[in-house]
Enzyme design. Structure first.
Site, short mmCIF file in Angstrom:
data_model
loop_
_atom_site.label_atom_id
_atom_site.label_comp_id
_atom_site.label_asym_id
_atom_site.label_seq_id
_atom_site.Cartn_x
_atom_site.Cartn_y
_atom_site.Cartn_z
N GLU A 1 32.12 44.14 34.17
CA GLU A 1 32.88 43.53 34.99
C GLU A 1 32.94 42.23 33.50
OE1 GLU A 1 35.00 42.00 36.86
OE2 GLU A 1 33.16 41.97 38.72
N HIS B 1 29.67 48.21 43.36
CA HIS B 1 28.73 47.53 43.75
C HIS B 1 28.49 47.23 45.03
CE1 HIS B 1 29.40 44.06 43.16
NE2 HIS B 1 29.24 44.10 41.59
#
Length: 351
Positions: free
Chosen positions: A207, A107
């Site tokens: 994550e 990202h």
């Protein structure tokens, strides 16, 4: 490859992971990033995916004479044909080996990245990461900064450039459910694949789980409302079932989780070129699972990996999984972190 082929299963019908499992490895000699590092720690981020054809090595393939006798095809066209040929040969020989090229995208810069850089990792881990934000920023399920959006737009243009050079877009797209990845994927690919960009939102691509509010996802309804074209995987809960405010997932536990995500992709998606938009920790685990050297991926960057998966009879070998960790003790006053300035207000953790 037809839509029906891409949705086919790679493990025979009726065969479960208790009867067989995937063993992964990285195929070397195709991307610069996979080559042994010159750095003593085996880590570098000096290969710019925007400027280097995503790191694709200029080389010949065994199929060139037949596929490109006039030498008019691009490097990407010849490489893609070679990958498809490898899989076709495995299929014809009833082999249990599968090849895929994974485009692992991190990202763009998020609000949490800025906050950690400002406060420092020690103060971030012991105090600030537990908060929803500060007086100027919110990082719970962190969103992209303007810099992060610019990074995603740069990657969008990099993809467009490579397409002009004969590269095909990935046949399948997967994305973490955290907002910074959802938006990165949208900026990167919307307009390249048409108006109906619809990646699969996969829980296990997120994550490292726990403690940090930036890694607590929004509920399913909010994700679907903001990204109505995205396909959320079956079994995806309304509320986050994994985030724990007191415990943080260990690296070895994260490796197991990301292997499960890869197993799902290799089992149920026959696409040979696959995009995965995820996180630094998630990508670190994927690289570990597929035997790739460590590679420090910058925010917004893309790392292609040529993966060989072999279906091996028998159950998955046992793994040593470290227990989760708790919030570390602060080494100093976290309120005085960040250029020596005292932040007057933080947004508190909700009950």
């Amino acid at each position: 490859m037809s839509k029906e082929d891409r949705n086919s299963t790679s493990i025979s019908a009726g065969e479960s992971h208790s009867q067989s499992h995937f063993r992964y490895s990285t195929v070397l000699g195709y991307f610069q990033q996979s080559a042994p590092s010159q750095d003593a720690n085996g880590k570098d981020s000096t290969i710019d995916h925007v400027q280097s054809n995503f790191g694709l090595i200029d080389r010949s393939y065994d199929t060139d004479a037949e596929f490109d006798p006039t030498r008019s095809k691009s490097q990407w066209e010849r490489f893609q044909h070679w990958v498809r040929t490898l899989n076709a040969r495995q299929s014809q020989s009833d082999s249990r080996i599968i090849y895929k090229v994974l485009f692992l995208g991190r990202h763009g810069q998020g609000e949490h990245n800025v906050a950690e850089a400002y406060y420092g990792t020690d103060a971030w881990d012991c105090y600030w990461s537990l908060r929803e934000g500060n007086e100027s920023s919110t990082w719970a399920d962190a969103r992209l900064t303007e810099t992060g959006r610019a990074q995603a737009r740069a990657t969008h243009e990099a993809w467009r450039t490579e397409i002009d050079r004969g590269m095909l877009l990935p046949e399948s797209f997967y994305v973490s459910p955290l907002n910074r990845c959802l938006e990165t994927a949208w900026i990167t690919f919307h307009g390249l694949v048409g108006d109906a960009f619809s990646p699969v939102v996969m829980e296990n691509l997120r994550e490292t789980i726990g403690i940090h509010t930036c890694d607590r996802r929004s509920n399913r309804s909010a994700i679907q409302s903001e990204y109505p074209s995205y396909r959320i995987e079956d079994g995806f809960a309304e509320d986050d079932p994994l985030w724990d405010p007191e415990l943080r997932e260990s690296d070895s536990a994260r490796d197991v989780r990301l292997k499960s995500a890869l197993d799902a992709i290799f089992s149920h998606d026959a696409a040979e070129f696959v995009s995965v938009t995820a996180h630094s920790g998630a990508i670190t685990s994927i690289l570990s699972v597929v035997g790739h050297r460590p590679f420090r991926l910058a925010t917004g960057a893309v790392l292609p990996v040529f993966v060989r998966a072999e279906v091996v009879p028998g159950p998955e070998p046992p793994r040593n999984i470290d227990p989760p960790t708790r919030v570390p003790e602060c080494k100093g006053d976290p309120l005085k972190a960040g250029d020596g300035k005292i932040m007057a207000r933080v947004t508190e953790i909700p009950n």
